[in-house]
Design a protein around this motif. Structure first.
Motif, PDB file in Angstrom:
ATOM      1  N   ASP A   8       0.810  -1.224   0.000  1.00  0.00           N
ATOM      2  CA  ASP A   8       0.000   0.000   0.000  1.00  0.00           C
ATOM      3  C   ASP A   8       0.841   1.270   0.000  1.00  0.00           C
ATOM      4  OD1 ASP A   8      -2.636  -1.398   0.293  1.00  0.00           O
ATOM      5  OD2 ASP A   8      -1.776  -1.980   2.208  1.00  0.00           O
ATOM      6  N   LEU A 158      -3.677  -2.507   9.611  1.00  0.00           N
ATOM      7  CA  LEU A 158      -4.801  -2.286   8.684  1.00  0.00           C
ATOM      8  C   LEU A 158      -6.060  -2.969   9.200  1.00  0.00           C
ATOM      9  CD1 LEU A 158      -3.380  -2.642   5.060  1.00  0.00           C
ATOM     10  CD2 LEU A 158      -3.867  -0.553   6.353  1.00  0.00           C
ATOM     11  N   ALA A 162      -9.562  -1.211  10.075  1.00  0.00           N
ATOM     12  CA  ALA A 162     -10.840  -1.628   9.490  1.00  0.00           C
ATOM     13  C   ALA A 162     -11.842  -1.956  10.582  1.00  0.00           C
ATOM     14  CB  ALA A 162     -10.629  -2.828   8.562  1.00  0.00           C
ATOM     15  N   ALA A 167     -13.953  -0.905   6.245  1.00  0.00           N
ATOM     16  CA  ALA A 167     -13.019  -1.091   5.132  1.00  0.00           C
ATOM     17  C   ALA A 167     -13.038   0.089   4.159  1.00  0.00           C
ATOM     18  CB  ALA A 167     -13.337  -2.385   4.396  1.00  0.00           C
ATOM     19  N   ALA A 168     -14.201   0.680   3.937  1.00  0.00           N
ATOM     20  CA  ALA A 168     -14.285   1.772   2.955  1.00  0.00           C
ATOM     21  C   ALA A 168     -13.500   2.989   3.440  1.00  0.00           C
ATOM     22  CB  ALA A 168     -15.743   2.140   2.694  1.00  0.00           C
ATOM     23  N   ARG A 171      -9.782   2.345   3.068  1.00  0.00           N
ATOM     24  CA  ARG A 171      -9.296   2.477   1.681  1.00  0.00           C
ATOM     25  C   ARG A 171      -9.099   3.940   1.308  1.00  0.00           C
ATOM     26  NH1 ARG A 171     -12.489  -1.746   0.425  1.00  0.00           N
ATOM     27  NH2 ARG A 171     -14.257  -0.392  -0.059  1.00  0.00           N
ATOM     28  N   GLU A 172     -10.108   4.754   1.635  1.00  0.00           N
ATOM     29  CA  GLU A 172     -10.074   6.162   1.243  1.00  0.00           C
ATOM     30  C   GLU A 172      -8.946   6.910   1.949  1.00  0.00           C
ATOM     31  OE1 GLU A 172     -13.851   8.128   1.875  1.00  0.00           O
ATOM     32  OE2 GLU A 172     -12.786  10.058   1.981  1.00  0.00           O
ATOM     33  N   LEU A 174      -6.321   5.648   3.526  1.00  0.00           N
ATOM     34  CA  LEU A 174      -5.001   5.065   3.286  1.00  0.00           C
ATOM     35  C   LEU A 174      -4.362   5.659   2.031  1.00  0.00           C
ATOM     36  CD1 LEU A 174      -2.883   3.043   4.234  1.00  0.00           C
ATOM     37  CD2 LEU A 174      -4.085   1.256   2.964  1.00  0.00           C
ATOM     38  N   ARG A 175      -5.207   5.900   1.019  1.00  0.00           N
ATOM     39  CA  ARG A 175      -4.678   6.502  -0.217  1.00  0.00           C
ATOM     40  C   ARG A 175      -4.066   7.873   0.076  1.00  0.00           C
ATOM     41  NH1 ARG A 175      -8.851   4.612  -3.390  1.00  0.00           N
ATOM     42  NH2 ARG A 175     -10.080   6.457  -2.877  1.00  0.00           N
TER      43      ARG A 175
END
Ligand code: FE2
Ligand code: FE2
Length: 196
Positions: A8, A158, A162, A167-168, A171-172, A174-175
């Motif tokens: 990641d 991670l 979560a 999880a959503a 993801r957002e 983490l980017r």
């Protein structure tokens, strides 16, 4: 080989880092010991900051114990090379990375866990580079071993993130934080450090 994308990370380590690290391996080893100790300390500090997050407690406690064992192994590697653990000016990397952590809960917890996941990922990537580059077999074996552990720690943080935010959201966020991590590294001063 541990690939940046698998971890990641927004950007892989530049090709100049490994030769610089190998040319100053004693300094890198001392820094590595500091990093393991700091990883344990951060996990413990989260135990104190979030006593009412029961899902975090056993995982963070296990992480802290494992990082202290890593610390002891790196101390042994220092001794084997005739080196002593000593104070060092730290790389500004971790403090700079943490500046992106939002101050208010629950965002603060999510961001902290993700920042820790990224630190573990970067450690993992760089230890894999060192494992492939050092001439010393014992040291290469230690690095290979730690690569496995730090990849697992990356996943563990991670999973904790979560668990608290879903999880959503992971993801957002983490980017965003992974891009920040790569920028911090890109402007880090040239120092012989695991994260510089
Ligand atoms: Fe570790
Ligand atoms: Fe770790």
């Amino acid at each position: 080989m541990m690939r940046a994308a698998m971890l990641d990370l927004a950007a892989p380590t530049d090709s100049g880092w490994l030769p610089r690290a190998l040319a100053d391996l004693d300094e890198i080893l001392v820094d590595h010991a500091h990093c393991e100790k700091k990883a344990a300390s951060t996990a413990v500090s989260l135990l104190f900051r979030y006593p009412d997050e029961p899902a975090l407690l056993p995982a963070l406690s296990a992480l802290a114990r494992e990082e202290l064992r890593h610390f002891e192994r790196v101390l042994a590697a220092l001794r084997a090379r005739g080196l002593r653990f000593r104070r060092q000016v730290p790389s500004p990397y971790a403090a700079e990375l943490m500046r992106a952590v939002r101050p208010d809960e629950p965002a603060r917890l999510l961001d902290t866990l993700l920042a820790m996941a990224l630190i573990e990922a970067r450690s993992c990537e760089r230890l894999a580079l060192l494992a492939g580059g050092v001439a010393d077999d014992a040291l290469a074996a230690l690095y290979r071993d730690l690569v496995e552990s730090e990849a697992r720690h990356h996943r563990a943080y991670l999973d904790l993130a979560a668990g608290v935010a879903g999880a959503a959201a992971v993801r957002e966020r983490l980017r965003v934080l992974a891009r920040h991590e790569a920028e911090v590294l890109a402007r880090a001063p040239a120092m012989s450090r695991l994260h510089a």
